[in-house]
Enzyme design. Sequence first.
Site, PDB file in Angstrom:
ATOM      1  CB  ILE B 133      38.203  33.022  31.878  1.00  0.00           C
ATOM      2  CG1 ILE B 133      38.205  33.533  30.431  1.00  0.00           C
ATOM      3  CG2 ILE B 133      38.418  34.160  32.861  1.00  0.00           C
ATOM      4  CD1 ILE B 133      37.022  34.436  30.096  1.00  0.00           C
ATOM      5  CB  VAL B 211      36.514  39.002  33.802  1.00  0.00           C
ATOM      6  CG1 VAL B 211      37.435  39.879  34.617  1.00  0.00           C
ATOM      7  CG2 VAL B 211      36.575  37.549  34.257  1.00  0.00           C
ATOM      8  NE  ARG B 213      29.092  38.860  27.013  1.00  0.00           N
ATOM      9  CZ  ARG B 213      30.375  38.851  26.622  1.00  0.00           C
ATOM     10  NH1 ARG B 213      31.322  39.283  27.452  1.00  0.00           N
ATOM     11  NH2 ARG B 213      30.702  38.443  25.417  1.00  0.00           N
ATOM     12  CG  ASP B 237      36.850  44.147  31.855  1.00  0.00           C
ATOM     13  OD1 ASP B 237      37.479  45.218  31.896  1.00  0.00           O
ATOM     14  OD2 ASP B 237      36.684  43.498  30.798  1.00  0.00           O
ATOM     15  CD  GLU B 242      29.865  45.944  29.008  1.00  0.00           C
ATOM     16  OE1 GLU B 242      29.736  45.192  29.987  1.00  0.00           O
ATOM     17  OE2 GLU B 242      30.593  45.692  28.045  1.00  0.00           O
ATOM     18  CG  HIS B 261      33.731  44.617  27.874  1.00  0.00           C
ATOM     19  ND1 HIS B 261      32.434  44.206  27.676  1.00  0.00           N
ATOM     20  CD2 HIS B 261      34.505  43.535  27.589  1.00  0.00           C
ATOM     21  CE1 HIS B 261      32.417  42.940  27.265  1.00  0.00           C
ATOM     22  NE2 HIS B 261      33.667  42.516  27.205  1.00  0.00           N
ATOM     23  CB  ALA B 263      39.249  41.808  30.479  1.00  0.00           C
TER      24      ALA B 263
END
Lengths: 300, 300
Positions: B133, B211, B213, B237, B242, B261, B263
């Site tokens: 990433i 993007v 955690r 994201d 969460e 979340h 992405a």
Amino acid sequence: VNVWVGPVADRTVVEAVTRAGGRVADEPAHAEAIVWLGYDPPELEPHLHDGVTWVQLAQAGVNRWLAAGLIDARRTWTSAAGAFGEVVGERATALLLAGVHRLPEHARSRRWTRHRGGSVAGSRVLVVGTGAIGQAVAHRLRALGSEAVGCNRDGRRVPPFAAVHAITGWPAPLAGVDHVVLAAPSTPQTRKLLDAAALAALPSHAVVVNVARGDLVDTDALVAALTDGALGGAALDVTDPEPLPEGHPLWELPAALVSSHTANPQPERTAHLAAHVGVNVARWVAGQPLHGIIDPARGY
Amino acid sequence: VNVWVGPVADRTVVEAVTRAGGRVADEPAHAEAIVWLGYDPPELEPHLHDGVTWVQLAQAGVNRWLAAGLIDARRTWTSAAGAFGEVVGERATALLLAGVHRLPEHARSRRWTRHRGGSVAGSRVLVVGTGAIGQAVAHRLRALGSEAVGCNRDGRRVPPFAAVHAITGWPAPLAGVDHVVLAAPSTPQTRKLLDAAALAALPSHAVVVNVARGDLVDTDALVAALTDGALGGAALDVTDPEPLPEGHPLWELPAALVSSHTANPQPERTAHLAAHVGVNVARWVAGQPLHGIIDPARGY
């Protein structure tokens, strides 16, 4: 060359003129050239005496100046076309990514909602306009793994576009396209380019981006397509009408994003304009052709 | 190799296993390898008999699996790390551009408002995590005219980063940085990496993108920084907690964007995962080292 910077002499622009070898005139009466930082054609008109052989405007898109009838063959007129390519190209990329990733819907959400976005990678994007902005968009799209196809007046090849179509064949360039970015001047040929028929030729996931002029899009047709779910989204820096009035459906539609003509923000705008002015003053002094010469017949 | 795909045998993944030379087992009892498409560690546990020598998980970030204590040295465990680099890297780029260009504020506006955005071009971006990433982000940042500086465990050079810092020197890597993109696994070393002190080290125009955690960011410190105007924006994201509960300030702060979340959206997610699984099955059959081997000591 004696250059008057008006209506108010911005320091950054004045310095660029001086550094490029120009003399800054105190009054327009003594100027051979005018760098006009204003936006209002009638305000410039009284300063245009016969001694003024060159006028540099501050905007990349000069459709309103052409409409005002001020631009003629008696002197050289130049726009700021090319000066803002990188910055406006970045905004166009940001808008396209936002639309494809459904960020407007995420931004408006007040709770965890898994809107399903797509991906620019692997898509085919038609960029209308292959000037500085269009080229900047194409360069960024390549890095994003997307194929940028261009569209300009005569289909001439411009790097880094994979292919370039002539606008005379419109709407054929829309075939096989996933998304459209508008980065062309407003001319009789481009006005309402994205009308109902053109929008209908796009797939339902298509995102339309406009960083050019609002009138390249038929706004009512765009609203209808978005309302019907026939389009993936619209991310617009410019609108028709502009400013977009309160209560307009483009403010409310979930897949629409309007960024209120801010693609080219101050003070970076002035810095880029000053660099453009400096190059043109140096070229004028050296007797070289200027950048961004306006051709009224061409419409930009 | 006998591979069981569970808890439900996705067709795309099953086909990838078969194409790579694996045999798809009907039941876990006959499997030497398990491709586990679920997200719940306790659900997998009963299927882990002694004959299972390899488990392939479906996620790139496996912190919850490590926390559950399931991952041990009795068998090989692999994550999907590397499988989603391009797609999540594109989302990270979209979020960074959105934050810098103030698109969340534009998206929420119901009238013409000239929010002044910035530009990614010419900025310096710290990318925490130099895996698939992070590399995808760095590649895109280059095309945007931005300098990507990396940060990983030991400071080892990874292309295309201009420079890579070791996380052991934290918060020194934040010096001179305009924006931060978090793309690293959640480990004891990275948890609350962006705490109040780290956020205070950033300039007031900085945009923070996550993007990875949610727990890489101290959410309360982030909310405080955004509330005080000490930060340009946050485009997330992933969040901590969460899902982000309704009424949380991150839903309301003008410069915050939460994309819930998404992405790595379906069905592209499954296609990328299947490709990763296919490569690993082929490597297992050929006796080559697998991709994404989880090292509990390292934490990912």
